[in-house]
Design a protein around this motif. Structure first.
Motif, PDB file in Angstrom:
ATOM      1  N   ALA A   3      71.736  67.561  77.738  1.00 37.43           N
ATOM      2  CA  ALA A   3      70.696  67.115  78.660  1.00 37.43           C
ATOM      3  C   ALA A   3      69.589  68.153  78.657  1.00 37.43           C
ATOM      4  CB  ALA A   3      71.257  66.949  80.064  1.00 37.43           C
ATOM      5  N   VAL A   4      68.389  67.705  78.944  1.00 39.88           N
ATOM      6  CA  VAL A   4      67.256  68.615  79.017  1.00 39.88           C
ATOM      7  C   VAL A   4      66.841  68.751  80.480  1.00 39.88           C
ATOM      8  CG1 VAL A   4      65.499  66.815  78.669  1.00 39.88           C
ATOM      9  CG2 VAL A   4      64.988  69.178  78.045  1.00 39.88           C
ATOM     10  N   ILE A   5      66.454  69.959  80.849  1.00 41.02           N
ATOM     11  CA  ILE A   5      65.876  70.147  82.173  1.00 41.02           C
ATOM     12  C   ILE A   5      64.419  69.714  82.055  1.00 41.02           C
ATOM     13  CG2 ILE A   5      65.274  71.792  83.984  1.00 41.02           C
ATOM     14  CD1 ILE A   5      67.675  73.469  83.096  1.00 41.02           C
ATOM     15  N   CYS A   6      64.105  68.574  82.651  1.00 38.04           N
ATOM     16  CA  CYS A   6      62.791  67.977  82.460  1.00 38.04           C
ATOM     17  C   CYS A   6      61.821  68.268  83.597  1.00 38.04           C
ATOM     18  CB  CYS A   6      62.916  66.471  82.254  1.00 38.04           C
ATOM     19  SG  CYS A   6      63.577  65.603  83.685  1.00 38.04           S
ATOM     20  N   ASP A   7      62.327  68.734  84.734  1.00 38.28           N
ATOM     21  CA  ASP A   7      61.463  68.933  85.888  1.00 38.28           C
ATOM     22  C   ASP A   7      62.174  69.819  86.904  1.00 38.28           C
ATOM     23  OD1 ASP A   7      59.244  68.688  87.502  1.00 38.28           O
ATOM     24  OD2 ASP A   7      59.503  66.560  87.921  1.00 38.28           O
ATOM     25  N   VAL A   8      61.456  70.192  87.948  1.00 36.04           N
ATOM     26  CA  VAL A   8      62.019  70.964  89.052  1.00 36.04           C
ATOM     27  C   VAL A   8      61.731  70.206  90.337  1.00 36.04           C
ATOM     28  CG1 VAL A   8      61.951  73.136  90.322  1.00 36.04           C
ATOM     29  CG2 VAL A   8      61.649  73.141  87.840  1.00 36.04           C
ATOM     30  N   ASP A   9      62.783  69.924  91.091  1.00 33.88           N
ATOM     31  CA  ASP A   9      62.644  69.259  92.383  1.00 33.88           C
ATOM     32  C   ASP A   9      62.563  70.339  93.460  1.00 33.88           C
ATOM     33  OD1 ASP A   9      62.847  66.691  93.973  1.00 33.88           O
ATOM     34  OD2 ASP A   9      64.492  67.846  94.852  1.00 33.88           O
ATOM     35  N   VAL A  10      61.629  70.172  94.387  1.00 33.33           N
ATOM     36  CA  VAL A  10      61.426  71.169  95.437  1.00 33.33           C
ATOM     37  C   VAL A  10      61.783  70.549  96.781  1.00 33.33           C
ATOM     38  CG1 VAL A  10      59.768  72.701  96.550  1.00 33.33           C
ATOM     39  CG2 VAL A  10      59.532  72.165  94.126  1.00 33.33           C
ATOM     40  N   SER A  11      62.599  71.277  97.540  1.00 33.32           N
ATOM     41  CA  SER A  11      62.875  70.877  98.922  1.00 33.32           C
ATOM     42  C   SER A  11      62.594  72.083  99.809  1.00 33.32           C
ATOM     43  CB  SER A  11      64.321  70.406  99.077  1.00 33.32           C
ATOM     44  OG  SER A  11      65.216  71.445  98.779  1.00 33.32           O
ATOM     45  N   TRP A  12      62.457  71.839 101.086  1.00 31.38           N
ATOM     46  CA  TRP A  12      62.163  72.956 101.970  1.00 31.38           C
ATOM     47  C   TRP A  12      62.768  72.718 103.346  1.00 31.38           C
ATOM     48  CZ3 TRP A  12      59.290  71.798 106.324  1.00 31.38           C
ATOM     49  CH2 TRP A  12      58.589  70.597 106.282  1.00 31.38           C
ATOM     50  N   THR A  13      62.984  73.824 104.029  1.00 32.83           N
ATOM     51  CA  THR A  13      63.444  73.792 105.406  1.00 32.83           C
ATOM     52  C   THR A  13      62.556  74.730 106.204  1.00 32.83           C
ATOM     53  OG1 THR A  13      65.026  75.567 105.010  1.00 32.83           O
ATOM     54  CG2 THR A  13      65.853  73.319 104.825  1.00 32.83           C
ATOM     55  N   ASP A  14      62.401  74.434 107.470  1.00 33.29           N
ATOM     56  CA  ASP A  14      61.598  75.321 108.316  1.00 33.29           C
ATOM     57  C   ASP A  14      62.511  76.026 109.303  1.00 33.29           C
ATOM     58  OD1 ASP A  14      62.166  72.996 109.646  1.00 33.29           O
ATOM     59  OD2 ASP A  14      60.295  72.941 110.753  1.00 33.29           O
ATOM     60  N   ASP A  15      62.326  77.311 109.403  1.00 32.52           N
ATOM     61  CA  ASP A  15      63.079  78.143 110.340  1.00 32.52           C
ATOM     62  C   ASP A  15      62.132  78.573 111.443  1.00 32.52           C
ATOM     63  OD1 ASP A  15      65.363  77.940 108.814  1.00 32.52           O
ATOM     64  OD2 ASP A  15      64.911  79.739 107.661  1.00 32.52           O
ATOM     65  N   ASP A  16      62.436  78.185 112.648  1.00 33.80           N
ATOM     66  CA  ASP A  16      61.579  78.513 113.769  1.00 33.80           C
ATOM     67  C   ASP A  16      62.349  79.373 114.762  1.00 33.80           C
ATOM     68  OD1 ASP A  16      59.335  78.588 115.297  1.00 33.80           O
ATOM     69  OD2 ASP A  16      59.571  76.596 116.156  1.00 33.80           O
ATOM     70  N   PHE A  17      62.869  80.532 114.270  1.00 31.71           N
ATOM     71  CA  PHE A  17      63.652  81.421 115.120  1.00 31.71           C
ATOM     72  C   PHE A  17      62.766  82.277 116.019  1.00 31.71           C
ATOM     73  CE2 PHE A  17      66.474  80.922 111.350  1.00 31.71           C
ATOM     74  CZ  PHE A  17      67.424  80.164 111.989  1.00 31.71           C
ATOM     75  N   THR A  18      61.530  82.442 115.630  1.00 30.40           N
ATOM     76  CA  THR A  18      60.608  83.268 116.408  1.00 30.40           C
ATOM     77  C   THR A  18      59.353  82.452 116.674  1.00 30.40           C
ATOM     78  OG1 THR A  18      59.561  84.146 114.421  1.00 30.40           O
ATOM     79  CG2 THR A  18      61.465  85.343 115.255  1.00 30.40           C
ATOM     80  N   ASP A  19      58.299  83.135 117.028  1.00 30.86           N
ATOM     81  CA  ASP A  19      57.024  82.457 117.237  1.00 30.86           C
ATOM     82  C   ASP A  19      56.347  82.123 115.914  1.00 30.86           C
ATOM     83  OD1 ASP A  19      57.335  82.585 119.946  1.00 30.86           O
ATOM     84  OD2 ASP A  19      56.293  84.509 120.127  1.00 30.86           O
ATOM     85  N   PHE A  20      56.909  82.624 114.826  1.00 27.85           N
ATOM     86  CA  PHE A  20      56.335  82.375 113.512  1.00 27.85           C
ATOM     87  C   PHE A  20      57.007  81.168 112.876  1.00 27.85           C
ATOM     88  CE2 PHE A  20      55.989  86.932 114.248  1.00 27.85           C
ATOM     89  CZ  PHE A  20      54.612  87.088 114.141  1.00 27.85           C
ATOM     90  N   PHE A  21      56.254  80.421 112.105  1.00 26.79           N
ATOM     91  CA  PHE A  21      56.772  79.254 111.408  1.00 26.79           C
ATOM     92  C   PHE A  21      57.044  79.660 109.967  1.00 26.79           C
ATOM     93  CE2 PHE A  21      56.149  75.182 109.153  1.00 26.79           C
ATOM     94  CZ  PHE A  21      57.115  74.455 109.810  1.00 26.79           C
ATOM     95  N   ILE A  22      58.315  79.684 109.574  1.00 26.49           N
ATOM     96  CA  ILE A  22      58.703  80.137 108.240  1.00 26.49           C
ATOM     97  C   ILE A  22      59.252  78.945 107.457  1.00 26.49           C
ATOM     98  CG2 ILE A  22      60.224  81.660 106.933  1.00 26.49           C
ATOM     99  CD1 ILE A  22      60.251  83.490 109.422  1.00 26.49           C
ATOM    100  N   ILE A  23      58.750  78.768 106.248  1.00 25.49           N
ATOM    101  CA  ILE A  23      59.224  77.689 105.372  1.00 25.49           C
ATOM    102  C   ILE A  23      60.017  78.309 104.237  1.00 25.49           C
ATOM    103  CG2 ILE A  23      58.564  75.836 103.801  1.00 25.49           C
ATOM    104  CD1 ILE A  23      56.103  75.392 105.516  1.00 25.49           C
ATOM    105  N   ASN A  24      61.229  77.817 104.032  1.00 26.24           N
ATOM    106  CA  ASN A  24      62.080  78.262 102.924  1.00 26.24           C
ATOM    107  C   ASN A  24      62.113  77.174 101.870  1.00 26.24           C
ATOM    108  OD1 ASN A  24      62.905  80.740 104.082  1.00 26.24           O
ATOM    109  ND2 ASN A  24      64.283  79.605 105.421  1.00 26.24           N
ATOM    110  N   TYR A  25      61.689  77.510 100.665  1.00 28.42           N
ATOM    111  CA  TYR A  25      61.697  76.554  99.561  1.00 28.42           C
ATOM    112  C   TYR A  25      62.986  76.709  98.761  1.00 28.42           C
ATOM    113  CZ  TYR A  25      56.790  75.700 100.497  1.00 28.42           C
ATOM    114  OH  TYR A  25      55.614  75.351 101.084  1.00 28.42           O
ATOM    115  N   LYS A  26      63.510  75.580  98.305  1.00 26.49           N
ATOM    116  CA  LYS A  26      64.685  75.563  97.435  1.00 26.49           C
ATOM    117  C   LYS A  26      64.343  74.707  96.222  1.00 26.49           C
ATOM    118  CE  LYS A  26      67.705  76.147 101.319  1.00 26.49           C
ATOM    119  NZ  LYS A  26      68.731  75.593 102.163  1.00 26.49           N
TER     120      LYS A  26
END
Length: 102
Positions: A3-26
């Motif tokens: 099989a060939v790796i033909c693309d990259v799928d991106v997902s993300w989650t947001d962590d709102d533990f503080t007053d800052f908005f942090i996005i984690n990409y996977k």
């Protein structure tokens, strides 16, 4: 099956533990392969924290379930999971034994 790796799928989650908005990409590799004349593009369940870790255009060997062609196993992904699990296990045992030794 190859099989060939033909693309990259991106997902993300947001962590709102503080007053800052942090996005984690996977990042997930997308595999493309042909079985019985039908082409499949399937997103892997394995997550990477950096897009550069996925080499688009490279080939991987997959073990594809003929009854359910969207289900596969990738030996190289499994190897990375085993190594990661071993490292975390060793660290866990070391921290558990630290109070007994010290």
């Amino acid at each position: 099956m190859n099989a060939v790796i033909c693309d990259v799928d991106v997902s993300w989650t947001d962590d709102d533990f503080t007053d800052f908005f942090i996005i984690n990409y996977k990042y997930h590799p997308v595999y493309q392969y042909t079985l019985d004349g039908q082409e499949y593009r399937v997103v892997s369940r394995v997550e990477y924290s950096k897009k550069d870790e996925i080499k688009v255009g490279s080939y991987e060997v997959l073990f594809v379930d003929e009854k359910n062609p969207r289900y596969f196993s990738c030996p190289s992904e499994n190897r990375e999971r085993v190594i990661s699990a071993l490292i975390w296990s060793v660290l866990g045992v070391a921290f558990a034994l630290f109070p007994l030794v010290g």
